[in-house]
Design a protein around this motif. Structure first.
Motif, short mmCIF file in Angstrom:
data_model
loop_
_atom_site.label_atom_id
_atom_site.label_comp_id
_atom_site.label_asym_id
_atom_site.label_seq_id
_atom_site.Cartn_x
_atom_site.Cartn_y
_atom_site.Cartn_z
N THR A 29 31.52 38.96 56.65
CA THR A 29 32.25 38.84 57.81
C THR A 29 33.87 38.85 57.40
O THR A 29 34.78 39.80 57.86
CB THR A 29 32.11 37.84 58.73
N GLU A 30 34.38 38.06 56.53
CA GLU A 30 35.66 37.79 56.18
C GLU A 30 36.19 38.97 55.29
O GLU A 30 37.26 39.55 55.57
CB GLU A 30 35.86 36.37 55.45
N ALA A 31 35.27 39.55 54.28
CA ALA A 31 35.63 40.87 53.69
C ALA A 31 35.76 42.15 54.49
O ALA A 31 36.89 42.61 54.21
CB ALA A 31 34.57 41.05 52.75
N TYR A 32 34.97 41.98 55.70
CA TYR A 32 35.35 43.10 56.60
C TYR A 32 36.66 42.82 57.31
O TYR A 32 37.41 43.67 57.59
CB TYR A 32 33.98 43.32 57.40
N LEU A 85 42.68 44.92 45.79
CA LEU A 85 42.19 44.01 46.57
C LEU A 85 41.11 44.53 47.65
O LEU A 85 39.88 44.07 48.20
CB LEU A 85 43.25 43.39 47.88
N LEU A 86 41.32 45.98 47.91
CA LEU A 86 40.24 46.70 48.72
C LEU A 86 38.62 46.77 47.60
O LEU A 86 37.75 46.44 48.29
CB LEU A 86 40.63 48.02 48.91
N ALA A 87 38.92 47.01 46.38
CA ALA A 87 37.92 46.87 45.62
C ALA A 87 37.18 45.50 45.54
O ALA A 87 35.94 45.42 45.45
CB ALA A 87 38.24 47.39 44.07
N MET A 88 37.91 44.35 45.51
CA MET A 88 37.55 43.20 45.39
C MET A 88 36.73 42.70 46.75
O MET A 88 35.63 42.19 46.62
CB MET A 88 38.52 42.22 45.17
N ASN A 89 37.40 43.30 47.86
CA ASN A 89 36.71 42.81 49.30
C ASN A 89 35.13 43.70 49.25
O ASN A 89 34.35 43.21 49.86
CB ASN A 89 37.59 43.31 50.57
N ILE A 90 35.57 44.95 48.96
CA ILE A 90 34.00 45.66 49.05
C ILE A 90 33.07 45.30 48.05
O ILE A 90 31.83 45.03 48.37
CB ILE A 90 34.51 47.42 48.48
N ALA A 91 33.51 44.66 46.84
CA ALA A 91 32.39 43.96 45.83
C ALA A 91 32.01 42.83 46.57
O ALA A 91 30.67 42.65 46.42
CB ALA A 91 33.01 43.69 44.59
#
Length: 440
Positions: A373-376, A394-400
């Motif tokens: 939820t927090e990544a989204y 940061l986008l790559a990290m949150n997708i991971a």
């Protein structure tokens, strides 16, 4: 307008959630960052830390430490995102509000229900832990159902305190209690370790997939205080100081998990109990549970107050009764606390086995609420920002994180279901609503 009227106008507090906070009513924006940090710590140091030494026994030192640190970093990021999202969207008080922002009415219902269910389920597991403590302290003086009822009465009574700033003082009590019990246990097993020639500790164990993924789910639960963080930042006087409270909290929590978890496992080895407080013999078990009891009760209070507050805000939002001490305000608040305590009691009695219950909550609910939820949320809030290198990383990290969360959720839930099924087949657990002694 006179000078006095201008002064009174300046003193008015209008909150995006609570509306106007009037003198004489409950002040839902009075939490400082230090007390916020204490509540955050107590939201996490409780059931999870009592199971971590057993996790190290399953995984071994090196994989266990790596998993604790990695999951700690992921969820620290999630907790940080909660504060940033709150600053960008002041109307957010719970995860349901996030759901409405990112996915409309359906999102509000889905995330709101999962938020409520996770916190209520953790409260149920806390009632179960309190009943274990009472059974251990009294050597099973009465039916376990009676102890769960007593636990529910104690937790529900304190949960009825209206604001988090007033609960903060018992947060200190709870934190000192849990840490005191773990330190007492550590000293006890250090001075008088189990007298067994075959005691074993491993740098890296070789567990089955089910055992390994269940252990990871327990670690997730140990950090799964994120749902409470929405409410905590929502009642802070200065939400901009929230990040400081998170960094202090997570640094302290991770240090405690590593130091106490590794030390207890070192002295006890494969003879570790879960919860860990039963690992130092019958007398010390009674002493450790006695010291831990206030902390377990406080944990139950936080995880009953938070979902009850969600229902309360949902029912009275945009009403004058939300922030005024009218009879409607008090009646609905009391009703929400009683309802939540009752559901937690049912959960504690329907799934009366500590390890499998905390693993199931961590896998099925903790991952979704505390990772995906927090990544989204970050991606939704930052999608239109300039595409700099920092943004791309940061986008790559949150997708991971998002994808890892889904894997842990599916695999962990599978592992928990298999473990529960095996426990029933082997006859290792008591039946629901049983009077049997659950303290081992």
């Amino acid at each position: 307008m006179s000078e006095q009227e201008k002064h009174q106008e300046d003193l008015r507090v209008i909150d995006a959630v609570w509306g106007e906070l009037k003198e004489g009513g409950p002040n839902y924006r009075n939490l400082g960052w230090i007390r916020a940090s204490v509540l955050e710590v107590k939201s996490q140091i409780g059931l999870g830390v009592l199971a971590l030494p057993a996790v190290l026994n399953t995984l071994g030192y090196v994989p266990g430490i790596i998993c604790i640190v990695v999951i700690g970093v992921i969820i620290t990021w999630s907790d940080y995102v909660v504060g940033e999202f709150k600053l960008n969207h002041p109307e957010v008080y719970t995860l349901a509000d996030v759901g409405y922002i990112v996915a409309g009415p359906i999102g509000r219902e889905v995330l709101g229900f999962m938020y409520w269910l996770e916190t209520t389920a953790i409260a149920g597991s806390t009632l179960l832990a309190i009943s274990i403590a009472f059974n251990a302290m009294t050597q099973h003086a009465t039916c376990t159902i009676v102890w769960v009822v007593i636990a529910g009465i104690l937790v529900g009574s304190f949960s009825a305190i209206q604001t988090l700033d007033r609960i903060a003082w018992i947060g200190w009590v709870g934190l000192i209690s849990i840490l005191g019990s773990l330190i007492t246990l550590t000293v006890a097993v250090g001075v008088n370790p189990p007298d067994a020639v075959d005691k074993l500790t491993q740098a890296a164990a070789q567990p089955s997939f089910v055992d390994a993924i269940n252990s990871v789910s327990v670690i997730i639960l140990a950090y799964a205080g994120t749902p409470n963080f929405f409410n905590i930042v929502g009642e802070m006087r200065e939400p901009k100081h929230y990040t400081k409270s998170v960094l202090l909290c997570q640094s302290f929590v991770t240090m405690i998990y590593l130091v106490l978890g590794c030390t207890i496992y070192h002295f006890v080895g494969q003879y570790i109990a879960s919860p860990a407080l039963g690992s130092a013999g019958e007398l010390m078990k009674r002493i450790c549970y006695g010291i831990a009891l206030p902390g377990l009760i406080v944990g139950g209070v936080l995880y009953t107050h938070i979902p009850a507050k969600y229902l309360f805000v949902r029912l009275l939002r945009n009403s004058k009764h939300l922030s005024e001490n009218t009879w409607q305000h008090l009646a609905i608040w009391g009703g929400c606390v009683v309802f939540n305590t009752t559901i937690s009691f049912i959960i504690a009695e329907a799934i009366p086995f500590f390890d499998d219950l905390v693993g199931l909550i961590g896998a099925l609910l903790g991952t979704f609420i505390c990772i995906q939820t927090e990544a989204y949320m970050w991606m939704w809030d930052n999608w239109r920002r300039p595409r700099t290198l920092k943004w791309k990383l940061l986008l790559a990290m949150n997708i991971a994180f998002f994808m890892a969360g889904w894997f842990l959720m599916v695999a962990g839930t599978y592992g928990s279901v298999v473990s529960i099924n095996n426990s029933f087949k082997d006859g290792n657990i008591s039946s629901p609503f049983s009077c049997a002694d659950n303290s081992g």
